[in-house]
Enzyme design. Structure first.
Site, short mmCIF file in Angstrom:
data_model
loop_
_atom_site.label_atom_id
_atom_site.label_comp_id
_atom_site.label_asym_id
_atom_site.label_seq_id
_atom_site.Cartn_x
_atom_site.Cartn_y
_atom_site.Cartn_z
N GLN A 217 93.39 -12.13 77.38
CA GLN A 217 92.25 -11.27 77.04
C GLN A 217 92.73 -10.13 76.16
O GLN A 217 93.51 -9.27 76.60
CB GLN A 217 91.64 -10.73 78.33
CG GLN A 217 90.41 -9.86 78.16
CD GLN A 217 89.87 -9.41 79.51
OE1 GLN A 217 89.48 -10.21 80.33
NE2 GLN A 217 89.88 -8.12 79.75
N GLU B 158 85.62 -10.32 85.46
CA GLU B 158 86.94 -9.80 85.81
C GLU B 158 86.87 -8.96 87.07
O GLU B 158 87.73 -9.04 87.94
CB GLU B 158 87.51 -8.97 84.66
CG GLU B 158 88.90 -8.40 84.95
CD GLU B 158 89.48 -7.64 83.78
OE1 GLU B 158 90.70 -7.37 83.82
OE2 GLU B 158 88.75 -7.31 82.83
#
Length: 430
Positions: free
Chosen positions: A146, A276
């Site tokens: 990410q 997340e």
């Protein structure tokens, strides 16, 4: 066209249990010996040598592939997005059955690949991207990191300065209208877990500086081996290097790797960050020590009859139980609705608070024993927890950001005064 009925949860649960029994060993291994406990893994973030990390990744990938092939990956993701299209009750049943088996411990990179990037591409990507990339991420045939945070854009992620400009040979068209061609990306990302092992990175870049900062961001899948991508490890104070800096210099990315529309990157980011925060409170990889570890420590030190120690242990147990219940409630709500909402911030905030309190309680029990490795079981290993726990209060959005989200989006409190509702190019330092 009507959708086929979902399978009965209890009958489906039986199938899941039978499948798990064929690929995993039952949980409930014997209590570890003192020799093993002296070297217990209490690290919040991985501190493994590179070869050991690769071996762990391969163990995780083998299980993820088996789970995907059996149809048990992305259970609540709609079928037209590449998932199983099942209910939150099915997902909860799978998690319950899975907990009875020795699942390979996950890693940050596996979690980011399967729970974040794969979901983002499934929800926002084209049909071609879902077929070529989302499926490969869900199966972990490809691994993805990410690429969000920057040195000057962490909590205020929308202030990111990594730029992407379109180079299609036609300068008369704006980035919003242009199609095809390559994007050229320049900038820097930081705190990227597993970048050294990733095949792709889900990157946010500014494509239009002349609108408010949230509106001018676009998401891309960037090959991590592309010319101009440089990964540099960051040595943590706990000794490991599971995070990285990533530098991008003139990196060319084809338009087919753009995720979502130009300018839709902030929507992609907020959905991904919600996944997340949900993942931060769950998962089968233990992050640091837990209540059982602290209780075992108190017993080994003969402190369980101390009334103050008993009070601290009781408080820690209650908080652990509350967090587990909240994780379950938020996960069910998120699964039922598709994308996690701001309620996911609750699980993230509770997880980071519990890690901090767990480390503090262990340190108070040990006193000076925690400062040197004497070989005494369950002592010096706690330094890995204490040195890693502060970082968890930053990962996935700081505790302060989580409280803002809870206050404004869950409780409906007035938002903070904002002075940045102007084009990004007019902000100081832009």
């Amino acid at each position: 066209m009507s959708q086929p009925p979902r399978p009965d949860v209890e009958a489906w649960r039986t199938q899941v249990r039978q499948w798990l029994a064929g690929v995993l060993e039952p949980a409930g291994a014997p209590e570890p010996t003192d020799e093993v406990r002296a070297h217990a893994d209490l690290a919040v973030f991985h501190n493994l040598p590179e070869d050991d990390e690769r071996l762990l990744l391969e163990r995780c990938r083998a299980y993820q592939r088996a789970r995907f092939d059996a149809g048990y990956q992305a259970l609540t993701l709609p079928k037209d997005k590449g998932g199983a299209g099942l209910s939150a009750a099915h997902a909860a049943a799978f998690a319950q059955e899975e907990s009875a088996f020795e699942v390979p411990p996950s890693t940050e990179l596996i979690s980011v690949t399967v729970r974040l990037v794969a979901m983002a591409v499934s929800l926002f990507g084209t049909a071609e991207q879902r077929s070529e990339y989302a499926r490969a991420f869900l199966r972990t045939d490809l691994l993805a990191c990410q690429l969000f945070s920057e040195p000057g854009a962490g909590s205020d992620l929308a202030a990111l300065r990594t730029r992407a400009r379109q180079d299609d040979g036609d300068t008369s068209r704006s980035s919003e209208a242009a199609g095809g061609g390559d994007w050229v990306i320049d900038g820097q990302k930081v705190w990227t877990s597993g970048a050294q092992f990733a095949d792709y990175g889900l990157l946010l870049a500014r494509t239009d500086p002349d609108v408010v900062k949230q509106a001018g961001i676009t998401a891309f899948l960037v090959p991590m081996d592309a010319p101009g991508v440089e990964v540099r490890p960051i040595r943590q104070m706990s000794g490991g290097a599971s995070f990285n800096e990533v530098f991008l210099s003139g990196v060319r990315v084809p338009d087919r790797l753009r995720v979502g529309r130009p300018g839709q990157g902030w929507e992609v980011a907020t959905a991904t960050l919600a996944f997340e925060r949900t993942a931060s409170g769950t998962g089968n990889r233990r992050k640091g020590g837990n209540f059982d570890d602290v209780l075992a420590l108190a017993r080994s030190l003969g402190r369980t009859q101390d009334p103050l120690v008993r009070q601290r242990l009781a408080d820690l147990y209650v908080r652990s139980a509350l967090r587990a219940a909240t994780v379950d409630r938020v996960a069910r709500a998120s699964a039922g609705g598709g994308r996690p909402g701001p309620e996911a911030s609750l699980t993230k905030l509770m997880a980071s608070d519990l890690l901090t309190r767990t480390g503090q309680t262990a340190a108070e029990l040990m006193g000076a024993r925690i400062s040197a490795d004497t070989g005494e079981p369950d002592t010096f290993a706690w330094t890995q927890h204490l040195l890693g726990a502060p970082g968890y209060r930053l990962a996935g959005g700081t505790d302060q950001i989580q409280r803002n989200l809870i206050g404004e989006r869950v409780l409906g409190l007035p938002g903070e005064p904002r002075t940045d509702r102007v084009p990004f190019s007019e902000l100081p330092g832009s």
